[in-house]
Design a protein around this motif. Structure first.
Motif, mmCIF file in Angstrom:
data_model
loop_
_atom_site.group_PDB
_atom_site.id
_atom_site.type_symbol
_atom_site.label_atom_id
_atom_site.label_comp_id
_atom_site.label_asym_id
_atom_site.label_seq_id
_atom_site.Cartn_x
_atom_site.Cartn_y
_atom_site.Cartn_z
ATOM 1 N N ASP A 184 16.896 8.545 107.153
ATOM 2 C CA ASP A 184 17.351 9.928 107.002
ATOM 3 C C ASP A 184 16.225 10.757 106.395
ATOM 4 O O ASP A 184 15.451 10.262 105.556
ATOM 5 C CB ASP A 184 18.583 10.010 106.092
ATOM 6 C CG ASP A 184 19.770 9.222 106.618
ATOM 7 O OD1 ASP A 184 19.816 8.995 107.844
ATOM 8 O OD2 ASP A 184 20.628 8.839 105.811
ATOM 9 N N HIS A 185 16.171 12.010 106.784
ATOM 10 C CA HIS A 185 15.075 12.875 106.325
ATOM 11 C C HIS A 185 15.613 14.297 106.220
ATOM 12 O O HIS A 185 16.163 14.830 107.201
ATOM 13 C CB HIS A 185 13.920 12.822 107.338
ATOM 14 C CG HIS A 185 12.673 13.511 106.887
ATOM 15 N ND1 HIS A 185 11.994 13.168 105.745
ATOM 16 C CD2 HIS A 185 11.961 14.538 107.450
ATOM 17 C CE1 HIS A 185 10.922 13.921 105.621
ATOM 18 N NE2 HIS A 185 10.885 14.778 106.629
ATOM 19 N N GLY A 186 15.486 14.917 105.050
ATOM 20 C CA GLY A 186 15.981 16.279 104.952
ATOM 21 C C GLY A 186 16.058 16.779 103.528
ATOM 22 O O GLY A 186 15.782 16.059 102.567
ATOM 23 N N ASN A 187 16.491 18.037 103.401
ATOM 24 C CA ASN A 187 16.616 18.653 102.081
ATOM 25 C C ASN A 187 17.275 20.019 102.232
ATOM 26 O O ASN A 187 17.305 20.585 103.336
ATOM 27 C CB ASN A 187 15.245 18.813 101.420
ATOM 28 C CG ASN A 187 15.320 18.850 99.900
ATOM 29 O OD1 ASN A 187 16.403 19.003 99.332
ATOM 30 N ND2 ASN A 187 14.181 18.706 99.247
ATOM 31 N N ALA A 188 17.810 20.529 101.127
ATOM 32 C CA ALA A 188 18.209 21.927 101.040
ATOM 33 C C ALA A 188 17.100 22.649 100.286
ATOM 34 O O ALA A 188 16.740 22.242 99.169
ATOM 35 C CB ALA A 188 19.543 22.060 100.313
ATOM 36 N N ILE A 189 16.557 23.698 100.851
ATOM 37 C CA ILE A 189 15.312 24.291 100.361
ATOM 38 C C ILE A 189 15.391 25.814 100.396
ATOM 39 O O ILE A 189 16.281 26.389 101.025
ATOM 40 C CB ILE A 189 14.114 23.800 101.207
ATOM 41 C CG1 ILE A 189 14.425 23.991 102.698
ATOM 42 C CG2 ILE A 189 13.778 22.345 100.909
ATOM 43 C CD1 ILE A 189 13.381 23.491 103.655
ATOM 44 N N ASN A 190 14.418 26.443 99.746
ATOM 45 C CA ASN A 190 14.318 27.905 99.772
ATOM 46 C C ASN A 190 13.219 28.407 100.695
ATOM 47 O O ASN A 190 13.158 29.599 100.977
ATOM 48 C CB ASN A 190 14.078 28.453 98.361
ATOM 49 C CG ASN A 190 15.336 28.451 97.523
ATOM 50 O OD1 ASN A 190 16.446 28.574 98.052
ATOM 51 N ND2 ASN A 190 15.181 28.272 96.218
ATOM 52 N N ASP A 191 12.371 27.490 101.138
ATOM 53 C CA ASP A 191 11.282 27.838 102.048
ATOM 54 C C ASP A 191 11.214 26.760 103.130
ATOM 55 O O ASP A 191 11.241 25.564 102.807
ATOM 56 C CB ASP A 191 9.945 27.902 101.296
ATOM 57 C CG ASP A 191 8.817 28.449 102.169
ATOM 58 O OD1 ASP A 191 8.511 27.813 103.205
ATOM 59 O OD2 ASP A 191 8.247 29.501 101.825
ATOM 60 N N PRO A 192 11.155 27.150 104.397
ATOM 61 C CA PRO A 192 11.136 26.139 105.472
ATOM 62 C C PRO A 192 10.000 25.140 105.359
ATOM 63 O O PRO A 192 10.066 24.065 105.977
ATOM 64 C CB PRO A 192 11.010 26.984 106.751
ATOM 65 C CG PRO A 192 11.533 28.329 106.381
ATOM 66 C CD PRO A 192 11.179 28.528 104.939
ATOM 67 N N PHE A 193 8.970 25.455 104.586
ATOM 68 C CA PHE A 193 7.825 24.547 104.464
ATOM 69 C C PHE A 193 7.876 23.726 103.183
ATOM 70 O O PHE A 193 6.931 23.003 102.870
ATOM 71 C CB PHE A 193 6.525 25.350 104.536
ATOM 72 C CG PHE A 193 6.347 26.083 105.834
ATOM 73 C CD1 PHE A 193 5.942 25.404 106.979
ATOM 74 C CD2 PHE A 193 6.624 27.436 105.921
ATOM 75 C CE1 PHE A 193 5.790 26.078 108.181
ATOM 76 C CE2 PHE A 193 6.477 28.114 107.120
ATOM 77 C CZ PHE A 193 6.058 27.437 108.257
ATOM 78 N N ASP A 194 8.964 23.815 102.429
ATOM 79 C CA ASP A 194 9.115 22.970 101.248
ATOM 80 C C ASP A 194 9.239 21.508 101.669
ATOM 81 O O ASP A 194 9.700 21.198 102.779
ATOM 82 C CB ASP A 194 10.358 23.384 100.461
ATOM 83 C CG ASP A 194 10.154 24.676 99.692
ATOM 84 O OD1 ASP A 194 8.991 25.111 99.578
ATOM 85 O OD2 ASP A 194 11.155 25.264 99.232
ATOM 86 N N PRO A 195 8.854 20.576 100.787
ATOM 87 C CA PRO A 195 8.904 19.142 101.149
ATOM 88 C C PRO A 195 10.344 18.661 101.326
ATOM 89 O O PRO A 195 11.281 19.178 100.709
ATOM 90 C CB PRO A 195 8.223 18.454 99.961
ATOM 91 C CG PRO A 195 8.348 19.420 98.832
ATOM 92 C CD PRO A 195 8.292 20.789 99.434
#
Length: 584
Positions: A529-540
């Protein structure tokens, strides 16, 4: 006090049971063995099936039985095209510890082969491509004769005739000529279908209570169309799925036809009006949970329904109620009025949410399900004691989804697409401007019977002029059983200065999984699985990987996973995930 006779009888039964349990297991072993010269596993299997279980016989009894066994083995080989086998038998006598055995030594000989196959369809079915196409290929010229395949070809023609309304059809010629001496077989099947029957008007017998117009909306075929059993089956299925009826009896028999037009008569038994159910579940995301629902399956002759649902777990409690009005067609289209209350306390994010809304559900001609909605949400929230607020949002929205699965419980292939968009504006009963978008795609494919591949991609975004005023229910969080495994439930998101997850503007999650079925109803899995909730599309993004086990229970798949979050800076570590529910 029990009668003496009963005690004695019971004692004898117990003694007999003990003797059976202590008897040597070899006494009940199969006493006929089949050996075939050469590599013919199907012949051996068929011969053993024809002979069946033979147990508890003496050597002399086996000798008397030998001719019967030889005859059964001969029939088994003949069914697979071997008409001239050489079968010798012998009895191996046992001793005190071993039972006697009847041994059949078989030399199959040369098989009978099909030298000609003539299949002809006459009558109206000759121009019906769905009748004539894809008839069984075997037995074909050059094949070893297989009587089961011949019967399958013959039965397929008859079955298609019944399914497609050729009720006057008959075999003009039906022959399988076998010459054991020359070892050749000739197949001739000539089927005259006659004229195809048609479906007539549908009538509903008295006593159903509902408005006739509602019931007629369940009929998806026009009078006069060519008969097909699937049309009757679909009508039966749609009426059953409506939830209105406990009994459905559809009479559409050829004997009632007039000029080959079959009238359709439907008798319906109304179900009990109300039902209540409760259940217990568990997942590592929310722990144990209790669920309950109340349903009123019909309120009036127009088919209106209503119900209430409740779910209780440590981090989440909610209760909701709904009222439903069927539209045309009632199988897919409806209007639903909803109201609900939800309280959550997850990872230092507390919220109370009150909702009222209306949904209009309609299936498009393309097969996509469209849901247009209007709802009002009032939410009070507290994020780690650092951020508190209330929101009032008037949210019109639209959702589109499409699901295909070759089985509802345990599909081998299928896909799911879902896209939802909602928005709010301060000019219309809202405290903040919001545009909220969420999209999900899942796919499942199986190759070689027991190798399964699953993929999942989810993306989301929220556009707003004041993110601080966006309530937690409309922010994005990731992590957990259904998101990125190896991380805590909804722990993946941007954090405030005190390290409390506050939710992100964007969601990016993907997953790949391979499953191998190693036993009936059991599968092993490996996944990433790979993912995250982020504020910038380029965040890790965070990555998790692991292994799991799947059990296909009677109510759906149960999943147990051991996952490792590979990014310690996001809180990754070893975690156990347990969940259940459909894979699509």
């Amino acid at each position: 006090m029990l009668p003496i006779k009963h005690v004695v009888t019971s004692g004898r039964l117990r003694l007999l049971a003990l003797l059976i349990l202590w008897a040597p297991l070899s006494v009940f072993a199969q006493q006929v063995e089949v050996t075939i010269k050469g590599d013919y596993p199907k012949l051996k299997e068929n011969a053993e099936a024809f002979i069946g279980e033979v147990e508890g016989r003496s050597a002399s009894n086996l000798r008397r039985y030998a001719s019967t066994a030889v005859n059964q083995a001969s029939r088994a080989l003949r069914a697979l095209g071997y008409y001239s086998p050489q079968i010798d038998w012998r009895v191996e006598e046992g001793d005190a510890d071993e039972v006697s055995h009847l041994i059949l030594d078989i030399v199959p000989g040369e098989p009978v082969k099909v030298v000609s196959r003539s299949v002809e369809i006459r009558g109206a079915a000759a121009s019906d491509a769905e009748f004539t196409d894809d008839l069984p290929e075997h037995p074909k010229e050059g094949d070893v004769l297989n009587h089961g395949q011949y019967a399958g070809l013959r039965d397929t023609i008859q079955t298609r005739a019944r399914q497609r309304g050729y009720f006057d059809g008959t075999f003009v010629e039906k022959s399988l000529k076998v010459n054991p001496e020359t070892r050749i077989a000739e197949i001739t099947l000539v089927y005259d279908s006659g004229e195809r029957y048609r479906l007539g008007d549908v009538s509903f017998e008295e006593g159903h209570w509902f408005e006739t117009g509602l019931l007629e909306d369940f009929v998806t075929f026009e009078p006069g169309i060519p008969y097909h059993a699937d049309e009757i089956a679909k009508l039966n299925r749609d009426l059953s799925n409506s939830g209105y009826f406990s009994g459905i009896d559809i009479d559409a028999v050829p004997s009632s036809a007039v000029d080959r037009v079959i009238p359709v008569s439907v008798a319906l038994t109304r179900r009990d009006p109300r039902s209540v159910s409760a259940g217990v579940g568990f997942s590592t995301d929310v722990g144990p949970r209790l669920r309950g629902n109340w349903r009123e399956h019909w309120i009036n002759p127009m088919g209106h329904k209503r119900g209430a649902d409740a779910e209780l777990s440590a981090p989440r409690q909610n209760v909701s109620a709904w009222y439903e009005l069927p539209l045309e067609p009632p199988m897919t289209d409806l209007i639903r009025l909803t109201a609900g209350y939800q309280r959550e306390d997850i990872e230092n994010v507390e919220s109370e949410l009150l909702t009222f809304g209306q949904q209009w559900q309609h299936e498009l001609d393309s097969g996509w399900l469209q849901v247009l909605s209007i709802r009002w949400e009032g939410e009070r929230f507290n994020i780690g004691d650092d951020e508190t607020g209330t929101s009032s949002l008037f949210l019109p929205g639209a959702g589109y989804s499409k699901l295909y699965a070759d089985s509802a419980l345990d599909p081998s292939k299928g896909y799911r697409f879902q896209f939802d968009v909602t928005g709010a504006h301060r000019a219309v009963l809202s405290t903040v401007d919001i545009l909220h978008v969420n999209a999900l795609a899942k796919g499942l494919y199986t190759v070689f019977g027991n190798h399964r591949f699953l993929g999942r991609v989810q993306v989301g975004a929220v556009a707003t002029n004041s993110f601080e005023d966006v309530p937690p229910s409309l922010r994005f969080f990731a992590g957990g059983d259904q998101s990125v495994r190896g991380y805590g439930y909804e722990t993946l998101s941007p954090e405030n200065d005190n390290g409390v997850p506050v939710g992100g503007r964007f969601l990016l999650v993907s997953s790949g999984e391979y499953q191998y079925q190693f036993a009936d109803r059991w599968r092993a899995a490996v996944f990433v699985d790979h993912g995250n909730a982020i504020n910038d599309p380029f965040d890790p993004l965070a990555t998790g990987a692991g292994i799991g086990i799947r059990w296909i229970s009677p109510v759906g798949p149960l999943r147990l996973d051991v996952a490792k979050g590979l990014d310690r800076e996001f809180g990754g570590g070893w975690r156990i995930h347990f969940s259940m529910g459909p894979e699509l």
